[in-house]
Design a protein around this motif. Structure first.
Motif, mmCIF file in Angstrom:
data_model
loop_
_atom_site.group_PDB
_atom_site.id
_atom_site.type_symbol
_atom_site.label_atom_id
_atom_site.label_comp_id
_atom_site.label_asym_id
_atom_site.label_seq_id
_atom_site.Cartn_x
_atom_site.Cartn_y
_atom_site.Cartn_z
ATOM 1 N N ILE A 147 32.425 23.910 41.004
ATOM 2 C CA ILE A 147 31.907 22.430 41.712
ATOM 3 C C ILE A 147 30.932 21.561 41.188
ATOM 4 C CG2 ILE A 147 30.448 22.803 43.546
ATOM 5 C CD1 ILE A 147 31.254 25.030 44.150
ATOM 6 N N ARG A 167 30.620 17.887 46.065
ATOM 7 C CA ARG A 167 30.206 18.921 47.272
ATOM 8 C C ARG A 167 28.674 17.569 47.395
ATOM 9 N NH1 ARG A 167 34.072 20.621 46.810
ATOM 10 N NH2 ARG A 167 35.440 22.707 46.831
ATOM 11 N N THR A 169 25.111 17.997 48.720
ATOM 12 C CA THR A 169 24.100 18.531 48.988
ATOM 13 C C THR A 169 22.721 18.314 48.798
ATOM 14 O OG1 THR A 169 23.923 19.655 46.881
ATOM 15 C CG2 THR A 169 25.830 20.618 47.694
ATOM 16 N N GLU A 370 27.691 27.057 48.628
ATOM 17 C CA GLU A 370 28.182 26.547 47.539
ATOM 18 C C GLU A 370 28.576 27.767 46.540
ATOM 19 O OE1 GLU A 370 30.477 24.311 48.282
ATOM 20 O OE2 GLU A 370 29.736 23.585 50.166
#
Length: 375
Positions: A147, A167, A169, A370
């Motif tokens: 990730i 991602r 975030t 996550e």
């Protein structure tokens, strides 16, 4: 599956600057709140700031020997290659002994051997990129990790080969800073401020920035007597030089101007600040947007890929800040920009609202989610 019984050990790596370390600590704090029995191991270098900051935070710390690669041809890169090989082996031994369920890297060259070793061992891995331009280490690791967590949409182009890993975030420091409950009356008293006047804070980072200091100090005669108050934090070494060479300036300061060496409790001070003049490092911008504070940003030109200017533009383009390039900064320009904003409450309010729209007050929770999904 009961996650409370699942997440028992994590390893974290990141270092070199506070911008890599403090987001890691903010994430660790949230994880420990959710998982009280969680064991955390932080892997850094002996020479980086993390070697002092992390143990002082009560977190287990181990070190490896590594240094950054030179961007030009250099014999030093041979040494870097050797360190990379030996430190990856050491990182593997550390991880075999600790047995983490996930390894998280928050930037800095120390992450390279740690995350590479973890990936080769089949341990789930996450890198966190704080800036609008990806660092060399994170670019290197992108193909290996599971990730890629980001804080700026613009940085996604640097990871365009791995779109399914990305991602958005935000920075865990945002969630931490908004949870700090400041006693505003105590802050006004500590800094000898008038609660009835708007307040401007000018600083160049923990070590100070000479160009910002020069402009701010030269602007003091213009600031004095204004209908607002100004705090200038120069950095300790610059302050010591000021005391030695310009003691008269400090003695003759007007009531509405304060010059300080360093501010220990910056988040608490932010609670009474109406306008900030500062660099545009990722962690600083995270705090300003989380709290909704308008800013005048003076990016450092001494950083990799000019990433501070790109960070600043993310706020400027959203009408949350204005930018002055360092080569353009003068006392007059600084004063005019400060005066133009601080005496215009409606524009300040609009900038504050725009800044808050960019803030991610649940950033740490998003990153924790996550982690939970990954394991």
């Amino acid at each position: 599956m009961n996650l409370l019984n699942q997440l028992k050990r994590i390893a974290v790596s990141g270092g070199g600057t506070g911008g890599h370390i403090y987001p890691a600590l903010a994430l660790i704090n949230v994880l420990k709140e959710k998982y009280p029995d969680l064991e955390v191991l932080y892997i850094g270098t002996e020479t980086g700031l993390e070697s002092k900051i992390v143990p002082n935070a009560g977190i287990a710390f181990e070190s490896i020997k590594i240094q950054g690669i030179r961007r030009s041809l250099s014999l030093e890169n041979i040494k870097v290659g050797w360190y990379m090989l030996t430190s990856t082996r050491r990182a593997k031994k550390i991880l075999e002994r600790f047995q983490p369920e996930v390894v998280i890297g928050t930037g800095g060259y120390v992450c390279a051997p740690v995350l590479l070793a973890a990936s080769n061992m089949g341990i789930p891995t996450i890198i966190h990129e704080q800036n609008s331009v990806a660092g060399l280490t994170n670019k290197f690791l992108a193909r290996n990790v599971d990730i890629i967590a980001t804080c700026f949409k613009d940085v996604e182009k640097d990871f365009s080969k791995y779109p399914t890993k990305i991602r958005y975030t935000g920075n865990p420091r945002a969630q931490e800073v908004i949870q700090i409950e400041a006693d505003k009356d105590a802050v006004y008293q500590q800094f000898d401020l008038d609660p009835n006047l708007p307040t401007v804070l000018i600083f160049g980072g923990s070590r100070g920035a000479p160009a910002i200091n020069r402009a701010a100090l030269d602007a003091i005669p213009m600031f004095e007597g204004g209908k607002y108050q100004v705090i200038i934090a120069t950095g300790q070494s610059h302050y010591d030089e000021l005391v030695e060479n310009q003691a008269d300036l400090l003695r003759l300061l007007g009531q509405n101007v304060k010059v300080l060496p360093y501010i220990e409790n910056m988040p608490e001070l932010f609670s009474v600040i109406d306008l900030v003049v500062c660099r545009s490092g990722a962690t600083t911008l995270t705090e300003l947007t989380a709290l909704g504070i308008p800013s005048i940003l003076i990016p450092s030109p001494y950083v990799t890929d000019n990433h501070q200017e790109k960070n600043a533009l993310a706020l400027v383009n959203h009408q949350a800040a204005i930018m002055i390039k360092e080569e353009e900064i003068t006392a007059e320009k600084l004063y005019n920009q400060v005066e133009g904003l601080i005496m215009n409450p409606s524009r300040l309010e609009h900038m504050a609202e725009q800044a808050k729209q960019l803030g991610m007050p649940n950033a740490a929770d998003l990153l924790v989610k996550e982690i939970e999904i990954l394991i």
